[in-house]
Design a protein around this motif. Sequence first.
Motif, PDB file in Angstrom:
ATOM      1  N   THR A  28       0.827  -1.148  -0.278  1.00 33.87           N
ATOM      2  CA  THR A  28       0.077   0.374   0.020  1.00 33.87           C
ATOM      3  C   THR A  28       0.734   1.325   0.291  1.00 33.87           C
ATOM      4  OG1 THR A  28      -1.985  -1.870   1.530  1.00 33.87           O
ATOM      5  CG2 THR A  28      -2.295   1.191   1.427  1.00 33.87           C
ATOM      6  N   GLY A  29       2.269   1.369   0.739  1.00 35.82           N
ATOM      7  CA  GLY A  29       3.359   2.152   0.394  1.00 35.82           C
ATOM      8  C   GLY A  29       3.540   2.537  -0.945  1.00 35.82           C
ATOM      9  N   ARG A  30       3.952   1.431  -0.939  1.00 34.41           N
ATOM     10  CA  ARG A  30       4.317   1.654  -2.391  1.00 34.41           C
ATOM     11  C   ARG A  30       3.704   2.090  -3.492  1.00 34.41           C
ATOM     12  NH1 ARG A  30       5.806  -3.127  -6.341  1.00 34.41           N
ATOM     13  NH2 ARG A  30       4.977  -4.353  -4.479  1.00 34.41           N
ATOM     14  N   ALA A  31       2.684   1.626  -3.557  1.00 34.41           N
ATOM     15  CA  ALA A  31       1.137   2.015  -4.644  1.00 34.41           C
ATOM     16  C   ALA A  31       0.537   3.805  -3.900  1.00 34.41           C
ATOM     17  CB  ALA A  31       0.015   1.800  -3.759  1.00 34.41           C
TER      18      ALA A  31
ATOM     19  N   GLU B 172       1.520   9.897  -6.486  1.00 29.74           N
ATOM     20  CA  GLU B 172       2.364  10.439  -4.938  1.00 29.74           C
ATOM     21  C   GLU B 172       2.607  11.587  -6.095  1.00 29.74           C
ATOM     22  OE1 GLU B 172       1.010  13.396  -2.810  1.00 29.74           O
ATOM     23  OE2 GLU B 172      -0.794  11.451  -3.133  1.00 29.74           O
ATOM     24  N   SER B 173       3.551  10.741  -6.745  1.00 31.46           N
ATOM     25  CA  SER B 173       4.513  11.068  -8.038  1.00 31.46           C
ATOM     26  C   SER B 173       3.798  11.254  -9.114  1.00 31.46           C
ATOM     27  CB  SER B 173       5.096  10.292  -8.169  1.00 31.46           C
ATOM     28  OG  SER B 173       6.540   9.961  -9.391  1.00 31.46           O
ATOM     29  N   LEU B 174       2.532  10.578  -9.307  1.00 37.79           N
ATOM     30  CA  LEU B 174       1.607  11.202 -10.945  1.00 37.79           C
ATOM     31  C   LEU B 174       1.314  12.887 -10.759  1.00 37.79           C
ATOM     32  CD1 LEU B 174       0.677  10.177 -13.807  1.00 37.79           C
ATOM     33  CD2 LEU B 174      -1.376   9.741 -12.058  1.00 37.79           C
TER      34      LEU B 174
ATOM     35  N   ALA C 228       6.946  16.560 -18.450  1.00 30.12           N
ATOM     36  CA  ALA C 228       5.773  16.269 -18.552  1.00 30.12           C
ATOM     37  C   ALA C 228       5.638  14.677 -18.908  1.00 30.12           C
ATOM     38  CB  ALA C 228       3.711  16.737 -18.685  1.00 30.12           C
ATOM     39  N   LEU C 229       5.963  14.852 -20.305  1.00 30.20           N
ATOM     40  CA  LEU C 229       6.076  13.562 -21.029  1.00 30.20           C
ATOM     41  C   LEU C 229       7.644  12.590 -20.284  1.00 30.20           C
ATOM     42  CD1 LEU C 229       4.651  12.248 -23.069  1.00 30.20           C
ATOM     43  CD2 LEU C 229       6.136  12.991 -25.089  1.00 30.20           C
ATOM     44  N   ARG C 230       8.403  13.091 -20.417  1.00 29.37           N
ATOM     45  CA  ARG C 230       9.997  12.455 -20.001  1.00 29.37           C
ATOM     46  C   ARG C 230       9.585  12.137 -18.488  1.00 29.37           C
ATOM     47  NH1 ARG C 230      14.547  15.514 -19.635  1.00 29.37           N
ATOM     48  NH2 ARG C 230      14.000  16.514 -18.055  1.00 29.37           N
ATOM     49  N   HIS C 231       8.266  13.151 -17.389  1.00 26.98           N
ATOM     50  CA  HIS C 231       8.339  12.570 -16.174  1.00 26.98           C
ATOM     51  C   HIS C 231       7.365  11.047 -16.036  1.00 26.98           C
ATOM     52  CE1 HIS C 231       6.864  12.611 -11.891  1.00 26.98           C
ATOM     53  NE2 HIS C 231       5.869  12.510 -12.248  1.00 26.98           N
TER      54      HIS C 231
ATOM     55  N   ALA D 174       5.010   2.250 -12.807  1.00 32.24           N
ATOM     56  CA  ALA D 174       3.670   2.114 -12.286  1.00 32.24           C
ATOM     57  C   ALA D 174       3.519   0.420 -12.777  1.00 32.24           C
ATOM     58  CB  ALA D 174       2.522   2.759 -12.803  1.00 32.24           C
ATOM     59  N   THR D 175       3.683   0.110 -14.551  1.00 29.91           N
ATOM     60  CA  THR D 175       3.298  -0.589 -14.476  1.00 29.91           C
ATOM     61  C   THR D 175       4.773  -1.916 -14.018  1.00 29.91           C
ATOM     62  OG1 THR D 175       4.708   0.317 -16.947  1.00 29.91           O
ATOM     63  CG2 THR D 175       2.558   0.415 -17.019  1.00 29.91           C
TER      64      THR D 175
END
Length: 391
Positions: free
Chosen positions: A301-304, A309-311, A323-326, A334-335
């Motif tokens: 859950t912490g990883r999720a 938050e990073s998104l 933004a595209l690079r991020h 994520a994947t």
Amino acid sequence: MRDIDLVSRLLSLQRPWRVERVALDPEERRIDVGLAHRRNASFRCPECGSRSPLYDHVPTRSWRHLDHGGFRTWLQIQLPRVTCPLHGIRRVGVPWALPGSRFTIAFERHAIDVLLETDVLGGTRLLGISWDEAWNIMERAVARGLRAKKRRVIARLGVDEKAVAKGHRYVTLVCDLDRATVEYIANDRKQVSLDAYYRSLSKRQLAGIEAVAMDMWEPFVASTVAHVPDGESKIVFDRYHIMKHMTEAVDQVRKSEHRRLHAEGDETLKGTKYLWLYSEENLPESSRGRFAALRALNLKTGRAWAIKESLRDLWDYRRRGWALRHWKHWYFWATHSRLKPMVKVARMIHGHLDNVLTYFDHRITNATSEGLNSKIQTIKKTLMVSAMGSI
Ligand SMILES: [Zn+2]
């Protein structure tokens, strides 16, 4: 004879209309009021208002009127038709109902009052009408309110869907993002729901739309592409909706992890649901210590949560390229997280990425409807109150 007089007064009927009969059915608890017009009456063409000779009468039509003593009351008449030299054969207008309505004006006003005080479901019970009839009354009131409004161009729209009636029904809301006002509310969340809004706009208003913020929801996309010139490039799948999907995914990860831990007698995640839904800076001061301890545990859950938050940083970039690079880094992370709900949402966003990145052209988000999230009642009231003036 006396009840005919009484009912005539209750209806405050004017010449040439009169009450012909009143039938009370105690079994069905219903009153049927048969209306007619005086012989020798003259009528006007509903189009041009010129006096026109009577042509014939159409089969009986009825309108639901206000209840009397708990009895449902209906007005009935065989409506006359006139022959206008200019407009041909036309059904005459009646003073007790709006064109096309199956309710009297008095009933519609009452229904609007009731709907303002309750939700649609409650309104249907109190009024003894169906959901669709209640909606129809509201939509027509709102449409009249819109017609009464000045036709101004709204450059930045937010389209949102809201669950009502305990999630069994949806409504579509259209907001003016700059003024933070609700412009339209429609039944359901289908393409036709949004079509109805666009169709109420003039060519100039449609052309003036610069951007439309919405969720990744095909019917809204299709409607916008069909009606707004160059609509494809104006759609922004906005931050608010995307983060909503992310937050739901984090919650799914938490649920399944809690289930697994709980089975092993570990209650680490018990009562933590809301902690994971906050964004980092909104976490209440009192929960910070506990949350930091939870995060140190290296939970799924912490990883999720960290992925979610990073998104959010995506929308802080000033240029689309950065933004595209991020996005590319984030998408890989994520994947490859092996957290199924996160992978699923990441892929969904990826499939719609072009219209996520349109944010960098238009910089809009559905903050308005986010604020209105819990206020469906207020929204409806605002619109209907503005409509009240017009009947
Ligand atoms: Zn005419």
